[in-house]
Scaffold this active site. Sequence first.
Site, PDB file in Angstrom:
ATOM      1  N   ASP A 167     -45.934  11.489 -50.085  1.00  0.00           N
ATOM      2  CA  ASP A 167     -46.454  10.896 -48.851  1.00  0.00           C
ATOM      3  C   ASP A 167     -45.929   9.470 -48.669  1.00  0.00           C
ATOM      4  OD1 ASP A 167     -47.843  13.242 -48.827  1.00  0.00           O
ATOM      5  OD2 ASP A 167     -49.824  12.353 -49.005  1.00  0.00           O
ATOM      6  N   ASP A 220     -44.475   4.287 -52.706  1.00  0.00           N
ATOM      7  CA  ASP A 220     -45.073   3.323 -51.781  1.00  0.00           C
ATOM      8  C   ASP A 220     -46.456   2.859 -52.200  1.00  0.00           C
ATOM      9  OD1 ASP A 220     -47.349   4.769 -49.790  1.00  0.00           O
ATOM     10  OD2 ASP A 220     -46.033   6.111 -50.890  1.00  0.00           O
ATOM     11  N   ASP A 268     -42.397  10.110 -55.136  1.00  0.00           N
ATOM     12  CA  ASP A 268     -43.700  10.329 -54.539  1.00  0.00           C
ATOM     13  C   ASP A 268     -43.431  11.131 -53.264  1.00  0.00           C
ATOM     14  OD1 ASP A 268     -46.450   9.974 -53.797  1.00  0.00           O
ATOM     15  OD2 ASP A 268     -45.850   8.304 -52.532  1.00  0.00           O
TER      16      ASP A 268
END
Length: 242
Positions: A11, A184, A9
């Site tokens: 961000d 996250d 991922d």
Amino acid sequence: MVKNLVVFDFDWSFVDQDTDRWVFEVLSTELRRTLQDRKSAGSQCMPDVVDQTMEDLFQAGFKKEQVLDALRILPVHPAMKRAVTSLKAKGETTFLCLSNSNQVYIATILEKHGLSNLFDQVITNPSHWDGDRLHIGRRLPADGPQHTCTIGCLPNMCKGDELDAWLAAHGGKDSFTKILYVGDGGNDFCPLLRMRQGDVACVRKNMELQARIEKEGEKVGCKVDVELWDQAWIIDEIFSKL
């Protein structure tokens, strides 16, 4: 030969910021508040909302170079850079990016940090410039075929489907000794369900993905090993053992 796949991922995983929010935080507190007020429930912004606020940024007189300069000052932690460049240099790892950011944001940040060649592919939302106006679209357009994910992925992208499709085009899961996923957010949960026992989820502590794994993981058959991290040096440590 050992062959690993590392899926990032972007961000709060590859970088320690939310790229959608960062541009407005750098350029306009007023528009950062507008974005906050517009975004749907949860931690993720739909690209439609970001695009709408980019129109406001354009109408306020901000120029292309100001947006690009804001992206260029977004830091990549030195330990994260060391982790990925050291692992890539070994020649046994393929890097893939699955992100709800967009093409212009990610490409600009990677180029600034000399990492344009890190990822074999970046799968994200489309974006393009029309003069000083940045247009941001959906990976899955609203007027096209939609995914059927029931795990909770955002309408614009099912990361589980994207991972499955990428693997199918690159020899399947068995082409890789180990798959690692660094994430996250809640929309990073779905791809973990497509991974095998012995694969690894590098899960950022105290974020939505950790909560989903703890609440839902066993019930829906999540098989991956979980490594929690909260600082980039821990990713460097994990990668150094591959």
